[in-house]
Structure formats: C-alpha cells, structure tokens
Design an enzyme around this catalytic site. Sequence first.
Site, PDB file in Angstrom:
ATOM      1  CD  GLU A  25      -2.761   1.174   2.514  1.00  0.00           C
ATOM      2  OE1 GLU A  25      -3.582   2.106   2.515  1.00  0.00           O
ATOM      3  OE2 GLU A  25      -2.544   0.217   3.332  1.00  0.00           O
ATOM      4  CG  ASN A  73      -7.604   2.615   5.359  1.00  0.00           C
ATOM      5  OD1 ASN A  73      -8.595   1.766   5.151  1.00  0.00           O
ATOM      6  ND2 ASN A  73      -7.542   2.865   6.636  1.00  0.00           N
ATOM      7  CD  GLU A 174     -10.151  -1.805   6.505  1.00  0.00           C
ATOM      8  OE1 GLU A 174      -9.974  -0.776   6.948  1.00  0.00           O
ATOM      9  OE2 GLU A 174      -9.360  -2.803   6.879  1.00  0.00           O
ATOM     10  CE1 TYR A 240      -3.488  -5.564   9.598  1.00  0.00           C
ATOM     11  CE2 TYR A 240      -5.892  -4.493   9.377  1.00  0.00           C
ATOM     12  CZ  TYR A 240      -4.477  -4.980   8.967  1.00  0.00           C
ATOM     13  OH  TYR A 240      -4.218  -4.393   7.381  1.00  0.00           O
ATOM     14  CD  GLU A 287      -6.097  -4.366   4.944  1.00  0.00           C
ATOM     15  OE1 GLU A 287      -5.890  -3.797   6.039  1.00  0.00           O
ATOM     16  OE2 GLU A 287      -6.628  -3.427   3.976  1.00  0.00           O
ATOM     17  CD  GLN A 335       0.536  -2.118   4.077  1.00  0.00           C
ATOM     18  OE1 GLN A 335       1.457  -1.480   3.442  1.00  0.00           O
ATOM     19  NE2 GLN A 335      -0.522  -1.136   4.557  1.00  0.00           N
TER      20      GLN A 335
END
Length: 497
Positions: A25, A73, A174, A240, A287, A335
């Site tokens: 990202e 995001n 998201e 997460y 994720e 990531q």
Amino acid sequence: MASIHIDPARVIAPVDPRIYSGFTEHMGRCIYGGIYEPENPNGLSDPKTGWRLDVMDVLKELKVPIVRYPGGNFVSSYRWQDGIGPKELRPRRPELAWLSEESNQFGTDEFIAWCRALGTEPYICLNMGTGTLEDALAWLEYCNSSANTYYANLRRKNGHEEPYKVKYWALGNEVWGPWQVGQMESQDYAKKAYQWAKALKLLDPTIELISCGETGFADWDRVTLRKLAPVVDYHSIHIYTVSEGKHAVNAMGPAAAEKALDITKSLIDLAKIEGGLEKDITVCFDEWNVWDPVRAPGEKGAEEHYDLSDAIAVASWLNVFVRKADIVKIACIAQSVNVISPIITSPQGLFKQTTFYPLHLFTNLMRGLSLNVHVNSPSYEGPTVPTWIKQLDKYEPESSKLTKFIDVSAVYVADAKEVRVAVVNRHDTEDFTVAFVFARNADVEGQVKVYEVWGEQLGFSNGFDGEQVKTVEKTVSWEGQYLLKKHSFQVLVFKLK
C-alpha cells in the site's frame, strides 16, 4: 500427556498457495523506501527501475503468489490516472488516508512490472470512495484490453503493447469503516458494487471480483453477500490481532479469525441457498496480521518492531488458514515491506523480523492437502481479545476448543510422501511432551526433520544489529513423541515408508 492424532486419509481440502500472498500500500515506507528507492545511496536499487533488489530477493524467498495494491485505505482517494505516463508530468497530491503526500512516481505500470519481476500475480483494489465506475472501467481497460480504444491505446503509448491481464479486482476497501473516504451503509454499498460488478465483467468477463466484507461476523457481511453473491468470486474479510502487552492474548487472538471463517462460510452458504446459486464463492482474507495501532500508529507509518510473541501469533494465524483450506483461498499479510511487515529496510540494508520465519516456513513447507488433525491439549482460560473468544470457547467440547495451548495444522504432500505438521506451543512458561499418533495407514520413518523458531525470552526480537529469533534446522531420531519448548513454533517433516 498431550497428543496429536494424524491420518493422511482425513483430507480437508488442498491448501491454496494463494494464502501466502502479500500486500503493498502507499502507506508509510512500504512503497517509497521499501520496494522502490531509485536514489538509494548504497547501490541497493536497480539503476533502471528503482526497485530495491535486496527486498525483491527476500520476497522471492517467501514465494508470494499474489500482491494486493494500491490499498488499503489509500485507494479510497486515489486517482490511478495520476500514476501513469512520464514521471516528470505526474501530479503530487494530498493523501487523505494517512495524512501525507503522494508523489505518484510509482503507479500501475511500475507495480505490474515489479510483480512480473517478482514472479507474482497483481491484485488491484478499486477506488469506491472518490472514484467512479467510469474510472474503474478505464483502469480495467488500461490493464486488460487488447482493443483499439482510448485507455488500451494509452497503455501502448506508455510503452506497454500487450495487455497486463490482471485477474483479481476488489470492489473497494473497508467501505464500512468511519475512517474510510466514501464510507457507505451496507445496503448502499451492495447496490453500488452490484452495478460495478456487472459493468466490469461486461468489459472483461475473465476477471475475478472480490466483494468488500468486514470481519466475517458482522451484519455488513450478511447484507453484502446476499446481494453480491451472484456477481463476485470471493468475499474479503479483514482482522488484526493485538497483544495489549500480554503474550496469551497475542497468541490466542487468531482464534477470532477461525470463528470468523466459520461464520463467513455459513453466510456464503446462506446467500447461495437464498439465491439458488451453483457457483464457488470463497474467502479472500486480504488483510491480516498482528497490529497494535497504539504501538505503531498508521499515520506514523505503522512500523511494528515484532518480538518472539508476535512470531508465535503469526504461526497461529497461518495454522488457521491451513485448517480452513476448504473456505479460505487467498490471504494477504498486511503488509509486505516496512509497514507492519516481516521485512524492515534502511538505506543501508534490511533485516528479517521475527514474524518472517514462521511465514517463510509455511509458504515453503505447508502446501499440499490439509489434514483434519485431532489434538488433545490443555486450553487457555484467561482473558482474550476480543472477549467473545473466551466466551464462545467456554461451551465448546474439549476437542473443538480454539484456545488450546498446542495449536496444530498438518498437510500431506503426496509427491514427497511426507506429512508435515506445524505445531505451536502457545504457553508462555510450560514445555509439553506431545505424543504423535499416526493412523495405521501411515508408517513413518525413523528420522524426522524439524524446523524450529524459538528464543529463550518472549521479548527477543531482530534488528539491524542481529537476529535473536530465526529458524534452526535439525534431524531427530523418532520415538513417537516430541518435546515442545515453551513459546515455540516448529514444523516436523515425517517421511512415510
């Protein structure tokens, strides 16, 4: 005595190699200073492409099947057209997700070329925040079209004659979250994403679409699956886990992902039943990781410094994906470089975090047929995050508890005639001698290869000054049981006669 019961005939499903995928990202130092650093002063980057060659070499060790891009995001205010064409003409823009600036020196063409060099498949997430369906169709045309049309010709003008044939496209990131630019209610997202999916597949029927899910156990997932099941191939979920400074909380956190996958599978089944659908829909867990945003804030680059406890948690995460091989077909660690990552760089070099080593062992060894393994083990009964892990586990039979101290997955690799068993001892103070009980059809040889990740202290970590946690290989004479050190992870490789 704790015991692990293994029968190579009890197959769950093939382990999809795509569960070992990555994510890059435009956030912190993931792209700039991570995979791309054209002005590296120490000769670590390719002078033509600007790629960090040392980073690419380490990622090749992980055999990454797919890499997701550009967010996250970030994508919800990203204008992909800014990142193509002559670099000196690319505009610099404010970046809203992480409150930074985007130079656009690395964009679609650079990402695709980097993926090709790495030997991985690109996966693009579409902007459903500030982006329009017209923008999405243009991006797809630019990447995949062989027609004599504007964006296909623009790709050719930019030096790329052949279509990229990007297979995986996500319908937003998201979109449910209050932090997301363009946040929507579930019904609004579902209606919009349905129309996007129809149009995208009209332009390229070969692509595979991923719906934007939440955690897998939210009402958002139910609503969106019910609407989008006819037009998508995967449902995305994100989770997460955190430690809150407690190892047991850290190590048991992935139980939330296991329950999430159970619930998501039921929601997919429900959507298929209600829609009268005869098609495959599986989970893209794109994720996942250990991330404490208080310890490593996203707007400050989210550079976690992981320790042995985090490596134990990551091994437990990966055990979940192997055990759930029937439903989870893609998973992307978030990531791939610097940002909550197993790899940390500086202009002078890089180091492999503690979490690199379980990921490396899984991607290299834990492929094949996932086995339904029975484990007898004491269970943890303390606090969990989220709290419902403890609450739901209270009513599970001992054989099904998600908080066992001995956490196991196993695969059978037919070509090698091997059973490979990934075992985590999640207890912080206690060793366990564990009996391995094989079915009558599985006669194992007398020597067993063991790959162990361990350190004397849970706080052990790695850095530029050296590694306190790494993989140690050894061969042991097999006598039917094995001593699992406290807070350890190991893969045992059994050869069948």
